[in-house]
Design a protein around this motif. Structure first.
Motif, PDB file in Angstrom:
ATOM      1  N   LYS A 238      20.235  18.277 -13.985  1.00  0.00           N
ATOM      2  CA  LYS A 238      20.194  16.887 -14.429  1.00  0.00           C
ATOM      3  C   LYS A 238      19.926  15.950 -13.255  1.00  0.00           C
ATOM      4  O   LYS A 238      20.141  16.291 -12.105  1.00  0.00           O
ATOM      5  CB  LYS A 238      21.502  16.521 -15.130  1.00  0.00           C
ATOM      6  CG  LYS A 238      21.791  17.380 -16.357  1.00  0.00           C
ATOM      7  CD  LYS A 238      23.079  16.974 -17.050  1.00  0.00           C
ATOM      8  CE  LYS A 238      23.401  17.900 -18.221  1.00  0.00           C
ATOM      9  NZ  LYS A 238      22.398  17.832 -19.279  1.00  0.00           N
ATOM     10  N   GLY A 239      19.442  14.750 -13.588  1.00  0.00           N
ATOM     11  CA  GLY A 239      19.278  13.719 -12.582  1.00  0.00           C
ATOM     12  C   GLY A 239      18.020  13.815 -11.745  1.00  0.00           C
ATOM     13  O   GLY A 239      17.924  13.180 -10.697  1.00  0.00           O
ATOM     14  N   ILE A 240      17.039  14.606 -12.175  1.00  0.00           N
ATOM     15  CA  ILE A 240      15.789  14.708 -11.423  1.00  0.00           C
ATOM     16  C   ILE A 240      14.661  14.042 -12.214  1.00  0.00           C
ATOM     17  O   ILE A 240      14.755  13.851 -13.427  1.00  0.00           O
ATOM     18  CB  ILE A 240      15.420  16.174 -11.115  1.00  0.00           C
ATOM     19  CG1 ILE A 240      15.231  16.972 -12.413  1.00  0.00           C
ATOM     20  CG2 ILE A 240      16.478  16.817 -10.237  1.00  0.00           C
ATOM     21  CD1 ILE A 240      14.725  18.377 -12.196  1.00  0.00           C
ATOM     22  N   LYS A 241      13.600  13.681 -11.526  1.00  0.00           N
ATOM     23  CA  LYS A 241      12.450  13.046 -12.147  1.00  0.00           C
ATOM     24  C   LYS A 241      11.687  14.063 -12.983  1.00  0.00           C
ATOM     25  O   LYS A 241      11.158  15.041 -12.455  1.00  0.00           O
ATOM     26  CB  LYS A 241      11.560  12.450 -11.058  1.00  0.00           C
ATOM     27  CG  LYS A 241      10.228  11.890 -11.520  1.00  0.00           C
ATOM     28  CD  LYS A 241      10.374  10.621 -12.328  1.00  0.00           C
ATOM     29  CE  LYS A 241       8.983  10.014 -12.593  1.00  0.00           C
ATOM     30  NZ  LYS A 241       9.007   8.976 -13.633  1.00  0.00           N
ATOM     31  N   ARG A 242      11.612  13.839 -14.295  1.00  0.00           N
ATOM     32  CA  ARG A 242      11.009  14.813 -15.202  1.00  0.00           C
ATOM     33  C   ARG A 242       9.837  14.257 -16.007  1.00  0.00           C
ATOM     34  O   ARG A 242       9.080  15.018 -16.585  1.00  0.00           O
ATOM     35  CB  ARG A 242      12.061  15.341 -16.194  1.00  0.00           C
ATOM     36  CG  ARG A 242      13.310  15.883 -15.558  1.00  0.00           C
ATOM     37  CD  ARG A 242      14.285  16.453 -16.577  1.00  0.00           C
ATOM     38  NE  ARG A 242      14.653  15.535 -17.630  1.00  0.00           N
ATOM     39  CZ  ARG A 242      15.556  14.549 -17.503  1.00  0.00           C
ATOM     40  NH1 ARG A 242      16.149  14.347 -16.335  1.00  0.00           N
ATOM     41  NH2 ARG A 242      15.851  13.771 -18.512  1.00  0.00           N
ATOM     42  N   HIS A 243       9.751  12.938 -16.094  1.00  0.00           N
ATOM     43  CA  HIS A 243       8.815  12.312 -17.024  1.00  0.00           C
ATOM     44  C   HIS A 243       7.770  11.477 -16.280  1.00  0.00           C
ATOM     45  O   HIS A 243       8.009  11.041 -15.149  1.00  0.00           O
ATOM     46  CB  HIS A 243       9.592  11.452 -18.025  1.00  0.00           C
ATOM     47  CG  HIS A 243      10.678  12.203 -18.728  1.00  0.00           C
ATOM     48  ND1 HIS A 243      12.006  12.127 -18.339  1.00  0.00           N
ATOM     49  CD2 HIS A 243      10.632  13.070 -19.763  1.00  0.00           C
ATOM     50  CE1 HIS A 243      12.734  12.905 -19.125  1.00  0.00           C
ATOM     51  NE2 HIS A 243      11.922  13.484 -20.000  1.00  0.00           N
ATOM     52  N   PRO A 244       6.626  11.220 -16.897  1.00  0.00           N
ATOM     53  CA  PRO A 244       5.486  10.635 -16.182  1.00  0.00           C
ATOM     54  C   PRO A 244       5.633   9.151 -15.845  1.00  0.00           C
ATOM     55  O   PRO A 244       6.517   8.447 -16.357  1.00  0.00           O
ATOM     56  CB  PRO A 244       4.322  10.845 -17.157  1.00  0.00           C
ATOM     57  CG  PRO A 244       4.958  10.944 -18.497  1.00  0.00           C
ATOM     58  CD  PRO A 244       6.283  11.600 -18.285  1.00  0.00           C
ATOM     59  N   ASN A 245       4.736   8.701 -14.980  1.00  0.00           N
ATOM     60  CA  ASN A 245       4.607   7.288 -14.634  1.00  0.00           C
ATOM     61  C   ASN A 245       3.329   6.754 -15.275  1.00  0.00           C
ATOM     62  O   ASN A 245       2.253   7.341 -15.105  1.00  0.00           O
ATOM     63  CB  ASN A 245       4.510   7.111 -13.117  1.00  0.00           C
ATOM     64  CG  ASN A 245       5.687   7.742 -12.398  1.00  0.00           C
ATOM     65  OD1 ASN A 245       6.826   7.451 -12.678  1.00  0.00           O
ATOM     66  ND2 ASN A 245       5.385   8.633 -11.459  1.00  0.00           N
ATOM     67  N   ILE A 246       3.459   5.646 -15.982  1.00  0.00           N
ATOM     68  CA  ILE A 246       2.313   4.997 -16.611  1.00  0.00           C
ATOM     69  C   ILE A 246       2.138   3.646 -15.926  1.00  0.00           C
ATOM     70  O   ILE A 246       3.017   2.781 -16.019  1.00  0.00           O
ATOM     71  CB  ILE A 246       2.530   4.808 -18.128  1.00  0.00           C
ATOM     72  CG1 ILE A 246       3.029   6.106 -18.782  1.00  0.00           C
ATOM     73  CG2 ILE A 246       1.258   4.291 -18.776  1.00  0.00           C
ATOM     74  CD1 ILE A 246       2.093   7.272 -18.683  1.00  0.00           C
ATOM     75  N   GLU A 247       1.028   3.459 -15.242  1.00  0.00           N
ATOM     76  CA  GLU A 247       0.834   2.222 -14.484  1.00  0.00           C
ATOM     77  C   GLU A 247       0.293   1.104 -15.377  1.00  0.00           C
ATOM     78  O   GLU A 247       0.097   1.285 -16.581  1.00  0.00           O
ATOM     79  CB  GLU A 247      -0.067   2.505 -13.283  1.00  0.00           C
ATOM     80  CG  GLU A 247       0.583   3.462 -12.282  1.00  0.00           C
ATOM     81  CD  GLU A 247      -0.188   3.620 -10.991  1.00  0.00           C
ATOM     82  OE1 GLU A 247      -1.369   3.208 -10.933  1.00  0.00           O
ATOM     83  OE2 GLU A 247       0.390   4.162 -10.027  1.00  0.00           O
TER      84      GLU A 247
END
Length: 298
Positions: A238-247
């Protein structure tokens, strides 16, 4: 044995068994329970009426009365929310027992202090819907009928509580929005101004997703995780970056799936319908399917 006799003889034993099983997993005196869940729904309705006074049950054109109505909605909801935050912190927090009440009060005050700012941001979401949907005739229609605005009103409140580290309550809020609209946004997702979800049904946005300004997405879009890294016991980390970035200034069409914490959709890009993406795309990209149509005979 007749039903009345069975109820008198057997139900007490069944009730006791259910109570003992539940206590193996939950502390009955420290959970907010289904009654607390319903209180959260009521708090959200009151907050929504305060943010949008035209939604009040009794609309008045008298400024003094309207101010009192908004204030009363905020006061009673603030007190109820403080009580619920205290209870969840007692059950799931490292805050010293003697500081929980003070901390709960500060969280509520911080939230409501942000309401004027949240209201202005929500107006940008309404404007984005008006700008992005030729079918609408007015911003009033959007406010009163569009699932995107109902969802974003709840999300922007839940997100503030999530940032404050409040357990359980933000997720109940987000799932209430999911229940009402079919749009599933985790309260941890960070979403910029002028955000619009057209139609909305089936949209999923994960906890660590970040979305910039002026982004428009359509129904059935998933902004999710590639997979879940496991710890030595086989449990998801848990607590890690898992999902995308949308600019900024991105449009994502219906049915697209974008996965991964290391995936970024560059600004001013358009992602076509039913696209599956697990890697980043640069600014100003156009991503669409090039598979030819089959031959169609009349």
């Amino acid at each position: 044995m007749k039903l009345n006799e069975w109820l008198n003889n057997e139900v007490p034993n069944i009730s006791k068994s259910l109570e003992e099983i539940h206590k193996d997993y939950f502390s009955i005196d420290k959970t907010i329970g289904f009654e607390g869940q319903e209180t959260i729904y009521k708090i959200l309705r009151n907050f929504r009426s305060a943010l949008f006074p035209c939604l009040c049950d009794k609309v008045t054109h008298d400024d003094t009365r309207l101010n009192i109505t908004i204030g009363n909605n905020l006061r009673i909801s603030a007190l109820n929310l403080k009580d619920l935050i205290e209870k969840v912190l007692l059950n799931d927090s490292n805050i010293p027992l003697g500081e929980i009440t003070k901390h709960s009060e500060e969280v509520v005050m911080n939230l409501i202090n942000k309401f004027p700012k949240l209201r202005r941001v929500l107006q940008t979401d309404i404007q984005a819907a008006y700008n992005g949907d030729p079918a609408t005739t007015s911003t009033e229609e959007i406010l009163l009928s569009y699932p995107s605005i109902q969802t974003m009103t709840i999300h922007r409140i839940a997100h503030e509580l999530y940032k404050e580290g409040v357990p359980v309550i933000p997720r109940i809020m987000s799932e209430y929005a999911h229940q009402l609209t079919g749009i599933d946004i985790h309260p941890g997702a960070s979403i910029g101004e002028y955000f619009f979800i057209d139609h909305g049904t089936g949209v999923v946005i994960g906890e660590t997703c970040t979305i910039g300004k002026n982004v428009k997405i359509y129904q059935g879009v998933t902004l999710g995780a590639k997979s879940f890294p496991l710890d030595e016991h086989g449990n998801p980390i848990k607590g890690i970056k898992r999902h995308p970035n949308i600019e900024d200034n991105v449009v994502i069409y219906a049915g697209a799936t974008i996965l991964g914490g290391d995936t970024t959709i560059g600004q001013n890009s358009v992602i076509g319908g039913n696209i599956w993406l697990t890697q980043s795309v640069p600014d100003n990209s156009r991503v669409y399917q090039t598979q030819p149509l089959p031959n169609i005979k009349s």
